[in-house]
Design a protein around this motif. Structure first.
Motif, PDB file in Angstrom:
ATOM      1  N   LEU A   1       0.399 -15.072  -4.056  1.00 60.92           N
ATOM      2  CA  LEU A   1       1.167 -14.475  -4.390  1.00 60.92           C
ATOM      3  C   LEU A   1       1.186 -12.854  -4.312  1.00 60.92           C
ATOM      4  CD1 LEU A   1       1.050 -15.477  -7.821  1.00 60.92           C
ATOM      5  CD2 LEU A   1       3.327 -16.147  -6.458  1.00 60.92           C
ATOM      6  N   MET A   2       2.162 -12.238  -4.456  1.00 59.11           N
ATOM      7  CA  MET A   2       2.575 -11.040  -4.095  1.00 59.11           C
ATOM      8  C   MET A   2       3.743 -10.156  -4.848  1.00 59.11           C
ATOM      9  SD  MET A   2       4.429 -10.579  -0.419  1.00 59.11           S
ATOM     10  CE  MET A   2       6.487 -12.169   0.494  1.00 59.11           C
ATOM     11  N   GLN A   3       3.604  -8.668  -4.621  1.00 60.85           N
ATOM     12  CA  GLN A   3       4.830  -7.817  -6.294  1.00 60.85           C
ATOM     13  C   GLN A   3       4.921  -6.617  -5.162  1.00 60.85           C
ATOM     14  OE1 GLN A   3       2.922  -7.364  -9.843  1.00 60.85           O
ATOM     15  NE2 GLN A   3       1.930  -5.849  -9.203  1.00 60.85           N
ATOM     16  N   VAL A   4       6.290  -6.193  -5.486  1.00 63.71           N
ATOM     17  CA  VAL A   4       7.404  -4.772  -4.940  1.00 63.71           C
ATOM     18  C   VAL A   4       6.303  -4.210  -5.378  1.00 63.71           C
ATOM     19  CG1 VAL A   4       9.436  -3.978  -4.328  1.00 63.71           C
ATOM     20  CG2 VAL A   4       8.786  -6.233  -4.129  1.00 63.71           C
ATOM     21  N   LEU A   5       5.076  -2.948  -4.131  1.00 65.03           N
ATOM     22  CA  LEU A   5       5.239  -1.555  -4.750  1.00 65.03           C
ATOM     23  C   LEU A   5       5.775  -0.076  -4.680  1.00 65.03           C
ATOM     24  CD1 LEU A   5       1.167  -1.993  -3.358  1.00 65.03           C
ATOM     25  CD2 LEU A   5       2.113  -1.730  -6.119  1.00 65.03           C
ATOM     26  N   THR A   6       6.400   0.371  -5.125  1.00 65.43           N
ATOM     27  CA  THR A   6       7.321   1.180  -5.547  1.00 65.43           C
ATOM     28  C   THR A   6       6.451   2.350  -6.002  1.00 65.43           C
ATOM     29  OG1 THR A   6       8.128   1.414  -7.914  1.00 65.43           O
ATOM     30  CG2 THR A   6       9.135   0.432  -6.487  1.00 65.43           C
TER      31      THR A   6
ATOM     32  N   ILE B   1       0.648   2.976  -3.107  1.00 66.62           N
ATOM     33  CA  ILE B   1       0.344   2.343  -1.750  1.00 66.62           C
ATOM     34  C   ILE B   1      -0.123   2.929  -0.400  1.00 66.62           C
ATOM     35  CG2 ILE B   1       2.344   2.551   0.614  1.00 66.62           C
ATOM     36  CD1 ILE B   1       4.588   2.002  -1.866  1.00 66.62           C
ATOM     37  N   GLU B   2      -0.821   3.987  -1.219  1.00 66.91           N
ATOM     38  CA  GLU B   2      -2.263   4.769  -0.674  1.00 66.91           C
ATOM     39  C   GLU B   2      -3.029   4.599  -1.128  1.00 66.91           C
ATOM     40  OE1 GLU B   2      -0.566   8.444   0.902  1.00 66.91           O
ATOM     41  OE2 GLU B   2      -0.803   8.870  -1.157  1.00 66.91           O
ATOM     42  N   ASP B   3      -2.935   3.797  -2.593  1.00 66.32           N
ATOM     43  CA  ASP B   3      -4.922   2.974  -3.359  1.00 66.32           C
ATOM     44  C   ASP B   3      -5.439   2.167  -2.282  1.00 66.32           C
ATOM     45  OD1 ASP B   3      -6.716   2.939  -4.272  1.00 66.32           O
ATOM     46  OD2 ASP B   3      -5.264   3.544  -6.338  1.00 66.32           O
ATOM     47  N   PRO B   4      -6.915   2.646  -2.148  1.00 61.99           N
ATOM     48  CA  PRO B   4      -7.081   0.841  -1.005  1.00 61.99           C
ATOM     49  C   PRO B   4      -7.577   0.320  -2.459  1.00 61.99           C
ATOM     50  CG  PRO B   4      -9.164   3.118  -1.365  1.00 61.99           C
ATOM     51  CD  PRO B   4      -7.228   3.818  -1.759  1.00 61.99           C
TER      52      PRO B   4
ATOM     53  N   ASN C   1      13.979   2.132   5.964  1.00 60.01           N
ATOM     54  CA  ASN C   1      13.667   1.376   4.543  1.00 60.01           C
ATOM     55  C   ASN C   1      12.855   0.419   4.588  1.00 60.01           C
ATOM     56  OD1 ASN C   1      14.470   1.196   1.486  1.00 60.01           O
ATOM     57  ND2 ASN C   1      16.158   0.008   1.873  1.00 60.01           N
ATOM     58  N   THR C   2      11.735   0.050   3.908  1.00 61.03           N
ATOM     59  CA  THR C   2      10.014  -0.090   3.992  1.00 61.03           C
ATOM     60  C   THR C   2      10.322  -0.393   2.822  1.00 61.03           C
ATOM     61  OG1 THR C   2       9.996   1.091   6.233  1.00 61.03           O
ATOM     62  CG2 THR C   2       8.096  -0.756   4.815  1.00 61.03           C
ATOM     63  N   THR C   3      10.023  -1.982   2.342  1.00 63.92           N
ATOM     64  CA  THR C   3       9.581  -2.780   1.498  1.00 63.92           C
ATOM     65  C   THR C   3       8.207  -3.432   1.421  1.00 63.92           C
ATOM     66  OG1 THR C   3      11.855  -3.750   1.509  1.00 63.92           O
ATOM     67  CG2 THR C   3       9.377  -4.288   0.263  1.00 63.92           C
ATOM     68  N   TYR C   4       7.678  -1.984   0.569  1.00 64.18           N
ATOM     69  CA  TYR C   4       5.361  -2.288   0.342  1.00 64.18           C
ATOM     70  C   TYR C   4       5.773  -3.349  -0.428  1.00 64.18           C
ATOM     71  CZ  TYR C   4       5.418   1.976   3.278  1.00 64.18           C
ATOM     72  OH  TYR C   4       5.549   2.167   4.372  1.00 64.18           O
TER      73      TYR C   4
ATOM     74  N   SER D   1      -5.803  -0.341   3.270  1.00 69.13           N
ATOM     75  CA  SER D   1      -4.673   0.779   4.315  1.00 69.13           C
ATOM     76  C   SER D   1      -3.313   0.630   3.629  1.00 69.13           C
ATOM     77  CB  SER D   1      -4.607   0.990   5.596  1.00 69.13           C
ATOM     78  OG  SER D   1      -6.394   0.918   6.178  1.00 69.13           O
ATOM     79  N   VAL D   2      -2.294   1.636   4.328  1.00 69.38           N
ATOM     80  CA  VAL D   2      -1.140   1.911   3.519  1.00 69.38           C
ATOM     81  C   VAL D   2      -0.342   0.499   5.402  1.00 69.38           C
ATOM     82  CG1 VAL D   2       1.404   3.007   4.262  1.00 69.38           C
ATOM     83  CG2 VAL D   2      -1.224   3.443   3.472  1.00 69.38           C
ATOM     84  N   LEU D   3       0.346  -0.372   5.172  1.00 71.47           N
ATOM     85  CA  LEU D   3       0.628  -0.798   5.698  1.00 71.47           C
ATOM     86  C   LEU D   3       2.174  -1.898   5.570  1.00 71.47           C
ATOM     87  CD1 LEU D   3      -0.812  -2.835   7.839  1.00 71.47           C
ATOM     88  CD2 LEU D   3      -0.699  -5.114   6.443  1.00 71.47           C
ATOM     89  N   PRO D   4       3.179  -1.828   6.368  1.00 69.71           N
ATOM     90  CA  PRO D   4       3.025  -1.262   7.591  1.00 69.71           C
ATOM     91  C   PRO D   4       3.275   0.336   7.462  1.00 69.71           C
ATOM     92  CG  PRO D   4       5.377  -1.679   7.379  1.00 69.71           C
ATOM     93  CD  PRO D   4       5.418  -1.926   6.077  1.00 69.71           C
ATOM     94  N   TYR D   5       3.461   1.473   8.615  1.00 70.76           N
ATOM     95  CA  TYR D   5       3.176   2.409   9.016  1.00 70.76           C
ATOM     96  C   TYR D   5       4.514   3.316   8.630  1.00 70.76           C
ATOM     97  CZ  TYR D   5       1.712   7.671   9.695  1.00 70.76           C
ATOM     98  OH  TYR D   5       1.900   8.939   9.683  1.00 70.76           O
ATOM     99  N   PRO D   6       4.798   4.301   7.473  1.00 72.96           N
ATOM    100  CA  PRO D   6       5.931   5.099   7.930  1.00 72.96           C
ATOM    101  C   PRO D   6       6.477   5.536   9.033  1.00 72.96           C
ATOM    102  CG  PRO D   6       5.177   6.007   5.937  1.00 72.96           C
ATOM    103  CD  PRO D   6       4.198   4.666   6.853  1.00 72.96           C
TER     104      PRO D   6
END
Length: 245
Positions: A128-133, A138-141, A171-174, A160-165
């Motif tokens: 499973l995965m969920q969207v981070l906003t 996003i920066e938190d390891p 417009n990137t979804t994390y 790490s931040v993935l993908p790196y912006p």
């Protein structure tokens, strides 16, 4: 298909020792996790797999099912693989992390559905995965990020931040990886017979072992699953979440 949920639980967590027995809203974290997984009603059986007498007794004394693991393990998947070694009638094994006390029915149903039908025959592992906003998350390891291809197969996992912006105009979804896995029994047993991979050792993310050995992970998007408790600060967040809920 016979579907079971196994909850790996060790007492000596590195970042939060004894966290499984920490109290959240009058109940221990591990009991809340067990109870919520059982109450979804999507499994034929739910069981805690632990190396701790304290955790074992907590589950059994409250009327739950638990088994002792025989040895130390590198990951939760390694621990539950020991438990299913002799369960030959099991088809699908779901690894529910012991620190996820707010497990819900709908995400688990969506996860199990990817194994069904013609397309599901080729799926060996799903998660499973969920969207981070929130950029802080996003920066938190402690938030494991995952990137996927167009068919929602995992390409990589990282703290790490993935993908790196690099291009902030894109417009990137994390996505945050939620530590709930579903395996075909054979895939789980194969996992535990494969040595820890270099990327897995570096990132401390067990599913990288699959990718490094050429095994796809099908990712399923779900809504917010509550709070995964890795640190004392997470326990505070979970307490606030429980109060609001």
């Amino acid at each position: 298909m016979k579907k079971i949920a196994l909850i790996p639980a060790r007492y000596a967590a590195t970042r939060f020792p004894g966290k499984m027995m920490a109290v959240l809203g009058g109940k221990t974290i591990i009991w809340r996790t067990y109870e919520s997984a059982r109450n979804t009603g999507v499994f034929d059986e739910v069981m805690v797999v632990t190396d701790s007498d304290v955790i074992y007794n907590e589950i059994v004394s409250n009327g739950g099912k638990a088994v002792m693991s025989k040895k130390e393990h590198e990951s939760g998947s390694d621990r539950i693989a020991e438990a299913v070694e002799d369960m030959e009638d099991v088809d699908i094994v779901v690894n529910v992390q012991g620190d996820t006390p707010f497990t819900q029915k709908e995400p688990l149903e969506k996860l199990l559905q990817v194994f069904e039908g013609e397309t599901g025959k080729n799926v060996q592992v799903a998660s499973l995965m969920q969207v981070l906003t929130d950029w802080k998350d996003i920066e938190d390891p402690n938030f494991v990020k995952v990137v996927v291809d167009k068919d929602f197969n995992a390409l990589f996992f990282s703290r790490s931040v993935l993908p790196y912006p690099r291009d902030k105009a894109v417009n990137t979804t994390y996505y945050e990886h939620i530590g709930v896995y579903a395996f075909r029994r054979s895939a789980l047993l194969q996992f535990t017979r494969t040595p820890m991979s270099p990327l897995e050792a570096a990132e401390k993310i067990e599913c990288l072992r699959y990718l490094e050995n050429g095994i796809s992970l099908k990712m399923v998007v779900t809504d917010y699953m509550g709070v995964e408790i890795d640190t004392p600060e997470d326990l505070e967040r979970a307490s606030r979440y429980l109060e609001n809920k």
